[in-house]
Design a protein around this motif. Sequence first.
Motif, short mmCIF file in Angstrom:
data_model
loop_
_atom_site.label_atom_id
_atom_site.label_comp_id
_atom_site.label_asym_id
_atom_site.label_seq_id
_atom_site.Cartn_x
_atom_site.Cartn_y
_atom_site.Cartn_z
N LEU A 31 0.79 -1.19 0.02
CA LEU A 31 0.12 -0.04 0.15
C LEU A 31 1.01 1.19 0.17
O LEU A 31 1.92 1.31 0.46
N ALA A 32 0.42 2.31 -0.65
CA ALA A 32 1.13 3.47 -0.65
C ALA A 32 0.89 4.35 0.53
O ALA A 32 -0.31 4.26 1.11
N CYS A 33 1.92 5.07 0.84
CA CYS A 33 1.85 5.91 2.01
C CYS A 33 1.72 7.50 1.25
O CYS A 33 2.13 7.60 0.32
N ALA A 34 1.27 8.65 2.08
CA ALA A 34 1.24 9.78 1.32
C ALA A 34 2.49 10.22 0.89
O ALA A 34 2.76 10.98 -0.05
N ARG A 35 3.68 9.95 1.72
CA ARG A 35 4.89 10.15 1.26
C ARG A 35 5.56 9.71 -0.06
O ARG A 35 6.13 10.36 -0.98
N ASP A 36 4.87 8.68 -0.34
CA ASP A 36 5.07 8.01 -1.84
C ASP A 36 4.48 8.68 -2.86
O ASP A 36 5.11 8.66 -3.95
N GLU A 37 3.71 9.55 -2.78
CA GLU A 37 3.15 10.54 -3.76
C GLU A 37 3.52 11.78 -3.55
O GLU A 37 3.48 12.38 -4.60
N ILE A 38 3.99 12.22 -2.34
CA ILE A 38 4.53 13.59 -2.01
C ILE A 38 5.88 13.72 -2.64
O ILE A 38 6.52 14.61 -3.38
N VAL A 57 6.57 6.54 -8.16
CA VAL A 57 5.71 5.99 -7.31
C VAL A 57 5.86 4.35 -7.32
O VAL A 57 5.77 3.66 -6.35
N LEU A 58 5.76 3.75 -8.47
CA LEU A 58 5.45 2.40 -8.69
C LEU A 58 7.00 1.93 -8.26
O LEU A 58 7.04 0.62 -7.73
N ALA A 59 8.15 2.48 -8.49
CA ALA A 59 9.61 1.99 -7.90
C ALA A 59 9.58 1.92 -6.40
O ALA A 59 10.23 1.24 -5.91
N ARG A 60 8.64 2.91 -5.66
CA ARG A 60 8.72 2.80 -4.32
C ARG A 60 7.73 1.73 -3.80
O ARG A 60 8.19 1.39 -2.78
N VAL A 61 6.63 1.35 -4.41
CA VAL A 61 5.75 0.67 -3.93
C VAL A 61 5.60 -0.85 -4.47
O VAL A 61 5.44 -1.84 -3.82
N VAL A 62 6.66 -1.01 -5.56
CA VAL A 62 6.79 -2.28 -5.83
C VAL A 62 7.91 -2.87 -5.13
O VAL A 62 9.04 -2.34 -5.12
N TYR A 91 -2.05 -0.52 -8.61
CA TYR A 91 -2.12 0.45 -7.72
C TYR A 91 -3.28 1.20 -7.32
O TYR A 91 -3.66 1.36 -6.14
N ARG A 92 -4.08 1.40 -8.56
CA ARG A 92 -5.31 2.15 -8.15
C ARG A 92 -6.32 1.34 -7.50
O ARG A 92 -7.07 1.51 -6.44
#
Length: 119
Positions: A31-38, A57-62, A91-92
């Motif tokens: 799951l993404a956190c706010a930091r992953d999108e900021i 973002v994908l490189a962070r959450v995969v 992701y969505r």
Amino acid sequence: MSGLQTEFPFTLPKGYVDEDGTLHRTGVMRLACARDEIEPLRDGRVKENEAYATVIVLARVVTQLGTVSRITTKTIESLFVSDFSYLQDLYRIVNFQDPSILEALEPGTPFPRTSVEVG
């Protein structure tokens, strides 16, 4: 009482081919956190091209992709378009919809377009 599921295994439709020619199809997305999108908004590549934020973002959450030791933006950039699209859809679903719909799908099959549309 069941806990919140924060990691989601996946199987890419085609797979990532590394520099040695090894095919990697299975992985895990968290799951993404706010930091992953900021954080990506501070990256110069995003300032030049907003669409690049998705790659970051994908490189962070995969968190896993076969036996690849570290997932980087280069890894995500090297995916086939169908696999990149698959990860965007995943992701969505896991972050904005009901992840239980994943249980009904065969691994590696594309997501139905109607189930992943985000308002």
